[in-house]
Every structure is written in C-alpha cells, then in structure tokens.
Motif scaffolding. Structure first.
Motif, PDB file in Angstrom:
ATOM      1  N   VAL A 134      28.943  72.205 114.299  1.00 13.35           N
ATOM      2  CA  VAL A 134      30.325  72.615 114.516  1.00 13.35           C
ATOM      3  C   VAL A 134      30.706  72.454 115.980  1.00 13.35           C
ATOM      4  N   ALA A 135      29.771  72.728 116.874  1.00 12.89           N
ATOM      5  CA  ALA A 135      30.046  72.587 118.305  1.00 12.89           C
ATOM      6  C   ALA A 135      30.414  71.160 118.669  1.00 12.89           C
ATOM      7  N   GLY A 136      29.906  70.202 117.905  1.00 12.69           N
ATOM      8  CA  GLY A 136      30.233  68.811 118.178  1.00 12.69           C
ATOM      9  C   GLY A 136      31.671  68.463 117.887  1.00 12.69           C
ATOM     10  N   HIS A 137      32.395  69.353 117.203  1.00 14.32           N
ATOM     11  CA  HIS A 137      33.791  69.108 116.862  1.00 14.32           C
ATOM     12  C   HIS A 137      34.767  69.728 117.854  1.00 14.32           C
ATOM     13  N   MET A 138      34.277  70.465 118.834  1.00 15.21           N
ATOM     14  CA  MET A 138      35.204  71.229 119.653  1.00 15.21           C
ATOM     15  C   MET A 138      34.694  71.422 121.068  1.00 15.21           C
TER      16      MET A 138
ATOM     17  N   SER B 297      40.346  80.833 124.765  1.00 20.97           N
ATOM     18  CA  SER B 297      40.580  80.103 123.514  1.00 20.97           C
ATOM     19  C   SER B 297      41.054  80.988 122.372  1.00 20.97           C
ATOM     20  N   ILE B 298      40.966  82.305 122.525  1.00 20.96           N
ATOM     21  CA  ILE B 298      41.326  83.198 121.421  1.00 20.96           C
ATOM     22  C   ILE B 298      42.338  84.262 121.864  1.00 20.96           C
ATOM     23  N   ALA B 299      41.982  85.003 122.908  1.00 18.78           N
ATOM     24  CA  ALA B 299      42.781  86.164 123.302  1.00 18.78           C
ATOM     25  C   ALA B 299      44.253  85.876 123.583  1.00 18.78           C
ATOM     26  N   PRO B 300      44.631  84.764 124.213  1.00 14.25           N
ATOM     27  CA  PRO B 300      46.045  84.601 124.593  1.00 14.25           C
ATOM     28  C   PRO B 300      46.973  84.259 123.432  1.00 14.25           C
ATOM     29  N   TYR B 301      46.443  83.946 122.265  1.00 13.09           N
ATOM     30  CA  TYR B 301      47.270  83.351 121.233  1.00 13.09           C
ATOM     31  C   TYR B 301      47.777  84.357 120.203  1.00 13.09           C
ATOM     32  N   ARG B 302      48.842  83.978 119.518  1.00 14.73           N
ATOM     33  CA  ARG B 302      49.461  84.840 118.515  1.00 14.73           C
ATOM     34  C   ARG B 302      48.536  85.055 117.329  1.00 14.73           C
ATOM     35  N   TYR B 303      47.890  83.993 116.853  1.00 13.90           N
ATOM     36  CA  TYR B 303      46.991  84.074 115.714  1.00 13.90           C
ATOM     37  C   TYR B 303      45.541  83.898 116.186  1.00 13.90           C
ATOM     38  N   ARG B 304      44.678  84.777 115.725  1.00 13.87           N
ATOM     39  CA  ARG B 304      43.262  84.707 116.079  1.00 13.87           C
ATOM     40  C   ARG B 304      42.459  84.590 114.786  1.00 13.87           C
ATOM     41  N   ALA B 305      41.858  83.448 114.612  1.00  8.30           N
ATOM     42  CA  ALA B 305      41.205  83.158 113.331  1.00  8.30           C
ATOM     43  C   ALA B 305      39.710  83.429 113.400  1.00  8.30           C
ATOM     44  N   ARG B 306      39.173  83.896 112.273  1.00  5.97           N
ATOM     45  CA  ARG B 306      37.717  84.067 112.110  1.00  5.97           C
ATOM     46  C   ARG B 306      37.334  83.433 110.785  1.00  5.97           C
ATOM     47  N   LEU B 307      36.422  82.453 110.863  1.00  8.52           N
ATOM     48  CA  LEU B 307      36.020  81.706 109.681  1.00  8.52           C
ATOM     49  C   LEU B 307      34.509  81.594 109.616  1.00  8.52           C
ATOM     50  N   THR B 308      33.969  81.568 108.420  1.00 11.87           N
ATOM     51  CA  THR B 308      32.572  81.216 108.203  1.00 11.87           C
ATOM     52  C   THR B 308      32.518  79.736 107.861  1.00 11.87           C
ATOM     53  N   VAL B 309      31.769  78.981 108.635  1.00 11.98           N
ATOM     54  CA  VAL B 309      31.659  77.538 108.435  1.00 11.98           C
ATOM     55  C   VAL B 309      30.254  77.237 107.926  1.00 11.98           C
TER      56      VAL B 309
ATOM     57  N   GLY C 221      37.314  77.325 121.091  1.00 11.83           N
ATOM     58  CA  GLY C 221      36.861  78.411 120.239  1.00 11.83           C
ATOM     59  C   GLY C 221      35.424  78.786 120.552  1.00 11.83           C
ATOM     60  N   THR C 222      34.924  79.789 119.855  1.00 10.54           N
ATOM     61  CA  THR C 222      33.546  80.218 120.027  1.00 10.54           C
ATOM     62  C   THR C 222      32.813  80.132 118.694  1.00 10.54           C
ATOM     63  N   ILE C 223      31.512  79.905 118.779  1.00 16.21           N
ATOM     64  CA  ILE C 223      30.682  79.740 117.588  1.00 16.21           C
ATOM     65  C   ILE C 223      29.511  80.714 117.667  1.00 16.21           C
ATOM     66  N   GLU C 224      29.291  81.462 116.593  1.00 12.14           N
ATOM     67  CA  GLU C 224      28.171  82.395 116.529  1.00 12.14           C
ATOM     68  C   GLU C 224      27.268  81.998 115.363  1.00 12.14           C
ATOM     69  N   PRO C 225      26.043  81.579 115.628  1.00 14.36           N
ATOM     70  CA  PRO C 225      25.134  81.189 114.542  1.00 14.36           C
ATOM     71  C   PRO C 225      24.818  82.380 113.629  1.00 14.36           C
ATOM     72  N   VAL C 226      24.787  82.110 112.330  1.00 18.63           N
ATOM     73  CA  VAL C 226      24.373  83.108 111.345  1.00 18.63           C
ATOM     74  C   VAL C 226      22.965  82.787 110.863  1.00 18.63           C
ATOM     75  N   ASP C 227      22.771  81.546 110.437  1.00 19.45           N
ATOM     76  CA  ASP C 227      21.441  81.061 110.091  1.00 19.45           C
ATOM     77  C   ASP C 227      21.428  79.553 110.354  1.00 19.45           C
ATOM     78  N   ALA C 228      20.433  78.871 109.845  1.00 18.99           N
ATOM     79  CA  ALA C 228      20.263  77.452 110.153  1.00 18.99           C
ATOM     80  C   ALA C 228      21.395  76.592 109.601  1.00 18.99           C
ATOM     81  N   ARG C 229      22.139  77.102 108.594  1.00 24.21           N
ATOM     82  CA  ARG C 229      23.181  76.278 107.966  1.00 24.21           C
ATOM     83  C   ARG C 229      24.541  76.959 107.915  1.00 24.21           C
ATOM     84  N   THR C 230      24.714  78.045 108.659  1.00 25.08           N
ATOM     85  CA  THR C 230      25.982  78.769 108.631  1.00 25.08           C
ATOM     86  C   THR C 230      26.289  79.327 110.017  1.00 25.08           C
ATOM     87  N   CYS C 231      27.571  79.380 110.355  1.00 24.25           N
ATOM     88  CA  CYS C 231      27.980  79.986 111.618  1.00 24.25           C
ATOM     89  C   CYS C 231      29.375  80.584 111.462  1.00 24.25           C
ATOM     90  N   VAL C 232      29.746  81.443 112.389  1.00 30.29           N
ATOM     91  CA  VAL C 232      31.073  82.048 112.415  1.00 30.29           C
ATOM     92  C   VAL C 232      31.867  81.397 113.537  1.00 30.29           C
TER      93      VAL C 232
END
Length: 351
Positions: free
Chosen positions: A250-254, A231-243, A259-270
């Motif tokens: 967020v996982a329910g949207h994709m 989902s990331i490595a093969p593409y021209r643009y690789r995005a990193r966002l804090t949601v 993409g991949t999701i990394e939890p930061v805390d109870a209300r934020t993820c990367v």
C-alpha cells in the motif's frame, strides 16, 4: 618522503573513522613506534587538523578546528557525497544549487575512474520528477535547527493554507523532511499544543525568544506524526479503511504526505487519509486495485455505493473492454498519478 605522506593520510583516515584512539593502537595499525605517531600527529596539527591528546596513557581524538581541513572519504562515502550534491543541485532547498554544483565539480575532478563511472551511471539512468513544492531558504533551515538544538523559542509570521497571516511563537523540537517539503514540529506557545508548520510558509523574526525546557515529544515516531498532521488532520473528511494487502504494498501507492499506514498482519493494514471531497478518496482507493473495507466516515461508504451504482449502470451501455490483471491504471504507477496528487496532495499544516 612518500612513505611519510602516505602514513599521514593513513593516520588521518584512522582518526576520522573512530572517536578515540590510544597511541599504541595507532602505532600497531601504522607499523611504527608511538614516538613516530606523536611526530605524525604534530605534522597533522601543522596542516590545520585539531588533534586532541589525553594525559596519562597517550590517546588521540580528532577535533573541530577554526578552518576546514581536507577530508578523507572511502569509496562508498565519496559516491554518497557526490549523489547528495547532485540531488541538492536540483532539490527543494533554495540558494544552494550553484554551491552544490561547484562542490560536485571539485569532487568529480578527483574521483578515481571507477567511482566516476558509478556516479555518472546513476545520473544517466535517473530521471528526476520535479514537484510543485516551494523551495526553502537554507539559512532558515539552519536557523531553525540551531533553535531546536539550543532550546530557544522561535518567533515568526505564518501564512496558513488559506493565506491568512498570523504571528506565532513556538518551542521548536525537530525539522521533518517529506522529500518535497520541510516541516517544523513544535509546541505552539499561544495555543498550548503541538503543531506542525510548513517551513516555506513562515518568516522568522529576530531575535529568538527565551530559552525553554524541552518537552516530551508528541510521538516517538515523528515522521508518522507529521504525516498524520499534514495528511489527515487539516481536512473535512478523515477516512479509516482496512486494506487487504501488506503495508509495504500500500505504501507504494502513496507519498508520506497523503496518508498513514498501520500494519495489522502480513496481508492487512489500516489506511488513514483525509480530503475535502469524498470523491477524491473514492477514486484514489479504487485505483489502487486492492480490496478494502470502509470504517469511517459513514458518508464515504455511502458515496462509494452511489458511485458503484452509477458505474454499474454505465457498464451496461458502454462498450465492453477487457482489462487484464495488473493494468497500469490499477497498479502502483496509476494509483500514484491519479490518487491524492490533485487538490488534496499539497500537504497542509496543522498549526
């Protein structure tokens, strides 16, 4: 006779439920003597069940025989098997649909009414959403799985996303299923690195190569590793966002191949995702209807600003429309349907 048959079924169920049993344990469970247990074990052997006995203190273990004897399933297991067969009848593994239907018909014929009702209710209340994934030959899956288990190098022709053919040799590690596609994670012998291959794009060559000593896997979480690779490595643009929402929201949207999701805390993820066109990422994250911040790439932030200016200018001339909170276009369903399900949704292999 009925009592003996019922006891045999009970004994078989116990042997299937646990790896090892002592003779006294089985005798206590069945309410008989250890001598009766020995006789019943002999009867099971006559019916085709391979029951191993240990020396010394009598112990028993159910083994695998040359033929497939009948199996005993409890209620939950029977429902799970029926649901699995029904899914396989229309799944992404080619060649087993008809076999799955036949097996399901046999199982449903003997299911008690209460279990048949549960299976039918699930079927009638479920609407399958078919994907565009190419089906995979089950013989290819079993051959790859055997090579993973036996540590044998796989040789195969591989077709890239662009349609280029190449000959590959890989030390197979694991098969990963995303729900729509199958992937092989393996060490590419020629490239000297870990790679992810789409199984529907490879053609195995016989025989397999030599045996190899297994390497440490590229990651502890192979599912997350595969998701990043496709989902990331093969593409021209690789995005990193804090949601600014919980990771599960967020996982329910994709799907996992977007993409991949990394939890930061109870209300934020990367969130990390990839695309060949920045506008695809812009539209997708906007339709999530969740606040976010862009970290990489810088071009994405610039593109969002340009898009925002254009929409702001258009809003001054367009008819005002009041959109209630949680509108379908911004909810989970809208994001899933309008997100990276277009040009960037098909998972692309790393290898």
């Amino acid at each position: 006779m009925l009592e003996t048959s019922a006891r045999l079924l009970r004994l078989l169920s116990l042997l299937q439920a646990r790896r090892d049993w002592s003779g006294p344990e089985l005798a206590e469970r069945l309410g008989v003597t250890t001598r009766t247990v020995r006789r019943d074990v002999d009867r099971l052997r006559e019916l085709g069940y391979l029951v191993h006995a240990t020396a010394g203190t009598p112990g028993y273990r159910l083994g695998a025989g040359a033929d497939l004897p009948p199996l005993l399933l409890d209620d939950e297991e029977a429902v799970a098997v029926a649901v699995g067969l029904r899914t396989a009848a229309g799944g992404s593994v080619a060649g087993i649909e008809e076999t799955s239907v036949r097996a399901l018909a046999k199982l449903e014929r003997i299911l008690p009414p209460r279990l048949r009702h549960r299976v039918h209710a699930l079927r009638s209340m479920t609407v399958p959403m078919t994907g565009a994934a190419d089906p995979v030959d089950p013989e290819v899956l079993t051959a790859i799985a055997a090579a993973c288990q036996d540590h044998e190098v796989l040789r195969f022709d591989y077709r890239s996303h662009e349609g280029r053919e190449s000959r590959r040799s890989a030390e197979p590690h694991r098969l990963v299923n995303s729900g729509r596609r199958w992937y092989l994670v393996g060490w590419d012998v020629d490239k000297g690195s870990w790679r992810t291959y789409r199984v529907d794009r490879l053609r195995l060559k016989a025989p397999n190569g030599p045996r190899f000593v297994p390497r440490d896997p590229p990651a502890e979480d192979l599912a997350a590793y595969t998701s990043r690779a496709v989902s990331i490595a093969p593409y021209r643009y690789r995005a990193r966002l804090t949601v600014h929402a919980a990771a599960q929201v967020v996982a329910g949207h994709m799907p996992p191949t977007v993409g991949t999701i990394e939890p930061v805390d109870a209300r934020t993820c990367v969130l990390r995702c990839g695309a060949n066109n920045l506008d695809e990422i812009v539209v997708w994250v906007a339709l999530m209807d969740i606040d976010f911040e862009v970290h990489d790439p810088p071009e994405l932030a610039e593109r969002i600003g340009a898009m925002a200016d254009r929409l702001r200018a258009a809003s001054g001339t367009a008819r005002r429309v009041t959109v209630p909170p949680g509108n379908p276009a911004g909810g989970a369903d809208g994001a899933a349907s309008a997100g990276l399900a277009g040009p960037t949704a098909p998972a692309r292999e790393e290898g």
